[in-house]
Design an enzyme around this catalytic site. Structure first.
Site, short mmCIF file in Angstrom:
data_model
loop_
_atom_site.label_atom_id
_atom_site.label_comp_id
_atom_site.label_asym_id
_atom_site.label_seq_id
_atom_site.Cartn_x
_atom_site.Cartn_y
_atom_site.Cartn_z
N ASP A 62 4.86 9.79 -0.54
CA ASP A 62 4.16 9.16 -0.79
C ASP A 62 4.14 7.78 1.13
O ASP A 62 3.98 6.94 0.03
CB ASP A 62 3.64 8.43 -2.19
CG ASP A 62 3.94 9.02 -3.20
OD1 ASP A 62 3.08 10.36 -2.98
OD2 ASP A 62 4.26 9.32 -4.12
N HIS A 90 -0.95 14.68 0.55
CA HIS A 90 -1.70 14.22 0.96
C HIS A 90 -2.29 13.95 1.34
O HIS A 90 -3.65 14.67 1.10
CB HIS A 90 -0.92 14.67 2.32
CG HIS A 90 0.71 14.56 2.10
ND1 HIS A 90 0.96 15.68 3.38
CD2 HIS A 90 1.57 14.06 2.19
CE1 HIS A 90 2.33 15.86 3.17
NE2 HIS A 90 2.67 14.98 2.76
#
Length: 472
Positions: A62, A90
């Site tokens: 992340d 993503h």
């Protein structure tokens, strides 16, 4: 360093050392909106020179890898993924500020001239892949003719997802914190050699037998597991026809592309601190999101790599269980989470947040041989009077400054030595050059560079595609 000071304390004690200035979620929303409004096509002022470039996560995932890949993808002919599965999330934005959440598709899909490759190291849940393709095409992003799927990639079935949930439930209070997307069981099938690959879809006469063996193996472990093998085989018989246009020998394709002069960008999923070998085992993913997974997951030789970029947040986050030495607790942790919108792309789970961990970052820099770093989400720290970075671990009479203890027991009791830096207390979301950043923001970036020993080339100051500063 002038303006810095050192403090030592356990990860849990760190809360008491934090400035208690409240950060309001309204500020985060304002910054997000501003960044969307000023988005432009690309921020790269010049072409990045590497013919083969790799982008990897340095923390627990992340970090914002998708954004840099999306920016660089405008300069590359081929964008490839090497490992992981639909557990990777993503988030990227186009030049109009439209948000796209990707899970299996490479982040280069917004470059209409690029070919996107899902390599042999990825585990593929075919229904999820088709759903993602459908979602992208509903937004006007054409995928057909721009996606290749390795015939050596392993298939992830619904039974893998069921087993993932059952195994997690068994762990009770010691849960790994998986996304329950079946990633671990799919890689387990690969390792025990009863998995099925994409190439098996070309031989449907043997498909039922292979699926039955896979299910029987799962039921030996979980006897109450119910799987409709007939329905599964029927579904994959349909998928086989639909997938034909995407399937190829991606190893051969990538080598031909390289030899013909095409520029190749490789996107890692997850991050090195979740690596099954080098991460905080067993609280890790089931693949190698480090440089080794790129080699095996694509079959492109390492002597072709010209740049390896590590992406790191200006702070850290982690989803799920496991040791997290620099974790921030209490009100400030919640405030940073809200400003940073730290909720999982794949699961929506709130992420744990912490200070930048220099010890772990130096460790993963050694493993991956990074040539550059991308420091993301610096803007999230803008309202803090003081910002801490963890520069050393102390445990069992030892000090760690560039490596991470292997045992979970040791990691859970480390005391972290912090260096405290002054904040800049101003909105930097509009910065587009190094000179636009306040002096203290520049000093923070420079200090991280000094501590880690790798140049920081890109600095993220917001979610939009153009919300990035290049530092040469």
């Amino acid at each position: 360093m002038q303006g810095a000071n050192l403090r030592v304390g356990s990860a849990h004690q760190a809360q008491r050392l934090l400035p208690q200035r409240r950060i309001h979620s309204a500020v985060a929303a304002k910054r997000l909106q501003r960044s969307k409004l000023v988005c432009r096509a690309s921020t790269a002022s010049e072409q990045f020179p590497a013919k083969v470039c790799i982008v990897l996560g340095t923390q627990w995932g992340d970090e914002g890898k998708g954004k840099l890949v999306d920016i660089l993808a405008q300069q590359y002919d081929v964008i490839a993924r090497a490992q992981g599965g639909a557990n990777a999330g993503h988030t990227i934005y186009d030049d109009k500020g439209t948000k796209y959440a990707l899970h299996l598709l490479p982040s280069g899909v917004l470059n209409k001239n690029a070919m996107n490759v899902i390599g042999n190291g990825v585990v593929v849940h075919v229904p999820a892949l088709f759903e993602e393709i459908k979602n992208m095409e509903s937004k006007g992003i054409q995928i057909q003719g721009r996606l290749l799927l390795s015939d050596r990639a392993h298939l992830l079935f619904d039974v893998h997802k069921e087993v993932d949930g059952l195994r997690e439930a068994e762990l009770a209070g010691n849960k790994i914190g998986t996304t329950k997307r079946g990633i671990g069981p799919a890689y387990a099938s690969k390792a025990t050699r009863n998995g099925l690959r994409v190439s098996d879809l070309a031989h449907l006469e043997n498909f039922t037998e292979k699926v039955t063996k896979l299910v029987d193996d799962a039921k030996a472990r979980f006897p109450d597991l119910e799987v409709d093998i007939g329905s599964e085989v029927a579904a994959y018989t349909r998928y086989a026809e639909q997938l034909k246009i995407f399937i190829t020998d991606t190893v051969d394709y990538l080598h031909d592309a390289y030899e013909s002069g095409k520029r190749i960008l490789i996107e890692g999923a997850n991050a090195t601190m979740l690596d099954v070998d080098h991460g905080t085992y067993p609280f890790v993913t089931s693949s190698n999101p480090s440089i080794g997974g790129i080699v095996t997951g694509l079959g492109l030789a390492p002597n072709t790599y010209e740049a390896v970029i590590g992406v790191a947040k200006a702070y850290t986050t982690r989803v799920g269980s496991g040791p997290y030495p620099t974790e921030i607790f209490g009100d400030l942790g919640e405030q940073v989470r809200e400003v940073g919108r730290e909720y999982g792309t794949t699961t929506g789970r709130p992420r744990r947040v912490g200070w930048l961990d220099i010890v772990a970052l130096k460790y993963v820099c050694k493993i991956n041989g990074f040539t550059h770093l991308n420091l993301t989400k610096l803007d999230v720290l803008s309202d803090l009077e003081e910002i801490k970075v963890g520069v050393a671990y102390k445990v069992n009479g030892k000090t760690f400054t560039s490596s991470v203890p292997a045992s979970i027991e040791d990691l859970e009791k480390v005391e972290v030595e912090y260096e405290t830096l002054p904040g800049w207390m101003s909105d930097i979301s509009g910065a587009r050059s190094w000179a636009d950043l306040p002096p203290n923001a520049q000093r923070y970036v420079e200090r991280v560079e000094q501590l880690v020993g790798v140049p920081i080339r890109w600095i993220g100051v917001g979610p939009g595609r153009d919300a990035i500063v290049e530092k040469h």
